[in-house]
Design a protein around this motif. Sequence first.
Motif, PDB file in Angstrom:
ATOM      1  N   ASN A 104     -71.410 -92.035  59.357  1.00 28.36           N
ATOM      2  CA  ASN A 104     -70.015 -91.624  59.243  1.00 28.36           C
ATOM      3  C   ASN A 104     -69.201 -92.864  58.882  1.00 28.36           C
ATOM      4  O   ASN A 104     -69.317 -93.902  59.553  1.00 28.36           O
ATOM      5  CB  ASN A 104     -69.492 -91.022  60.539  1.00 28.36           C
ATOM      6  N   SER A 152     -61.428 -87.905  44.851  1.00 27.47           N
ATOM      7  CA  SER A 152     -60.733 -86.966  45.729  1.00 27.47           C
ATOM      8  C   SER A 152     -59.956 -85.942  44.917  1.00 27.47           C
ATOM      9  O   SER A 152     -59.585 -86.180  43.760  1.00 27.47           O
ATOM     10  CB  SER A 152     -59.771 -87.701  46.674  1.00 27.47           C
ATOM     11  N   ALA A 192     -65.912 -89.843  55.573  1.00 29.16           N
ATOM     12  CA  ALA A 192     -67.038 -89.327  54.790  1.00 29.16           C
ATOM     13  C   ALA A 192     -68.282 -89.317  55.664  1.00 29.16           C
ATOM     14  O   ALA A 192     -68.540 -90.269  56.411  1.00 29.16           O
ATOM     15  CB  ALA A 192     -67.277 -90.187  53.557  1.00 29.16           C
ATOM     16  N   HIS A 193     -69.072 -88.251  55.550  1.00 25.68           N
ATOM     17  CA  HIS A 193     -70.308 -88.107  56.329  1.00 25.68           C
ATOM     18  C   HIS A 193     -71.503 -88.059  55.385  1.00 25.68           C
ATOM     19  O   HIS A 193     -71.481 -87.367  54.371  1.00 25.68           O
ATOM     20  CB  HIS A 193     -70.269 -86.835  57.169  1.00 25.68           C
ATOM     21  N   TYR A 194     -72.543 -88.812  55.738  1.00 24.44           N
ATOM     22  CA  TYR A 194     -73.806 -88.820  55.006  1.00 24.44           C
ATOM     23  C   TYR A 194     -74.875 -88.271  55.940  1.00 24.44           C
ATOM     24  O   TYR A 194     -75.144 -88.847  56.988  1.00 24.44           O
ATOM     25  CB  TYR A 194     -74.186 -90.244  54.601  1.00 24.44           C
ATOM     26  N   ASP A 244     -59.423 -91.802  55.511  1.00 18.26           N
ATOM     27  CA  ASP A 244     -60.450 -90.951  54.920  1.00 18.26           C
ATOM     28  C   ASP A 244     -61.723 -91.016  55.752  1.00 18.26           C
ATOM     29  O   ASP A 244     -62.057 -92.063  56.310  1.00 18.26           O
ATOM     30  CB  ASP A 244     -60.753 -91.405  53.486  1.00 18.26           C
ATOM     31  N   GLY A 288     -71.997 -88.719  50.142  1.00 17.46           N
ATOM     32  CA  GLY A 288     -71.202 -88.368  51.305  1.00 17.46           C
ATOM     33  C   GLY A 288     -70.022 -87.510  50.915  1.00 17.46           C
ATOM     34  O   GLY A 288     -69.480 -87.632  49.812  1.00 17.46           O
ATOM     35  N   TYR A 289     -69.605 -86.631  51.816  1.00 20.71           N
ATOM     36  CA  TYR A 289     -68.478 -85.749  51.572  1.00 20.71           C
ATOM     37  C   TYR A 289     -67.578 -85.771  52.796  1.00 20.71           C
ATOM     38  O   TYR A 289     -68.038 -85.982  53.916  1.00 20.71           O
ATOM     39  CB  TYR A 289     -68.948 -84.316  51.302  1.00 20.71           C
ATOM     40  N   GLY A 290     -66.297 -85.553  52.579  1.00 24.91           N
ATOM     41  CA  GLY A 290     -65.402 -85.584  53.716  1.00 24.91           C
ATOM     42  C   GLY A 290     -63.995 -85.138  53.359  1.00 24.91           C
ATOM     43  O   GLY A 290     -63.756 -84.483  52.341  1.00 24.91           O
ATOM     44  N   TYR A 331     -64.282 -93.745  46.213  1.00 26.19           N
ATOM     45  CA  TYR A 331     -64.565 -92.309  46.271  1.00 26.19           C
ATOM     46  C   TYR A 331     -63.761 -91.564  45.223  1.00 26.19           C
ATOM     47  O   TYR A 331     -62.877 -92.111  44.570  1.00 26.19           O
ATOM     48  CB  TYR A 331     -64.274 -91.744  47.668  1.00 26.19           C
ATOM     49  N   ALA A 382     -65.420 -87.012  47.729  1.00 23.35           N
ATOM     50  CA  ALA A 382     -66.848 -87.237  47.525  1.00 23.35           C
ATOM     51  C   ALA A 382     -67.038 -88.740  47.439  1.00 23.35           C
ATOM     52  O   ALA A 382     -66.424 -89.400  46.600  1.00 23.35           O
ATOM     53  CB  ALA A 382     -67.323 -86.555  46.252  1.00 23.35           C
ATOM     54  N   ALA A 383     -67.875 -89.292  48.311  1.00 26.52           N
ATOM     55  CA  ALA A 383     -67.950 -90.748  48.467  1.00 26.52           C
ATOM     56  C   ALA A 383     -69.374 -91.254  48.363  1.00 26.52           C
ATOM     57  O   ALA A 383     -69.872 -91.941  49.238  1.00 26.52           O
ATOM     58  CB  ALA A 383     -67.344 -91.153  49.808  1.00 26.52           C
TER      59      ALA A 383
END
Length: 208
Positions: free
Chosen positions: A111, A201, A88-90, A86, A55-57, A199, A45-46
């Motif tokens: 991204n 993790s 992460a997508h927002y 890593d 953002g999550y990834g 982030y 979680a970022a």
Amino acid sequence: MCLVSCCIFGVAILFATPGRAEEAIIRHPGDHPNYAVEIEPHLLAAFLLTRAGEGYGVGARFTIPVVKNGFISSINNNVGIGFGLDWAHYNGCYYYYYFDPAFGYDCPSINTFVIPVVMQWNFFLSKHWSVFGEPGLALEYTTWGSCPGYYVDRNGNAHNYLCPNGPNHLSVDPFILFVGGRFHFSENVSLTMRLGWPYFSIGVSFFP
């Protein structure tokens, strides 16, 4: 937000004092698994990486021990060099409200790819519990998408606006920092949680 909360709660648990039934081994130098590399896939979680929301990834970390008996010879610790990748997508927009459209707009779908390089200092508290700190740096590559936004003109009227794609951005974060811990199911597998910048993790570590 649920993943963020779980990460924070999990790391807090990992830092708790080991159960009374656990024999403390922190004062037994070298009494820890002898592994060649730690392989750790994880979820992350970022929400701190950008202003675009949460953002999550997913990602992975690889850590190679370089000092097997640690910097402090009187306690049970070791030191490794870790690196990984890593993503992460927002998917939410972040809006700026300008009275003059010439100033531009900010409403990205983003991204972000992060390549961390850290020093991992591990402390082995008991058979099932260990904690660590990870200072280091990271290379970050961000791609900016587009999404609907709006601006407010000089008369106070709102106008819809499709934010254009922004240029991709490559940067170096000169300082990142994580703290975390593990619950060791065995000498070869553990649940690993990490809290810090940039982030949170949670994942599984393998020690071949």
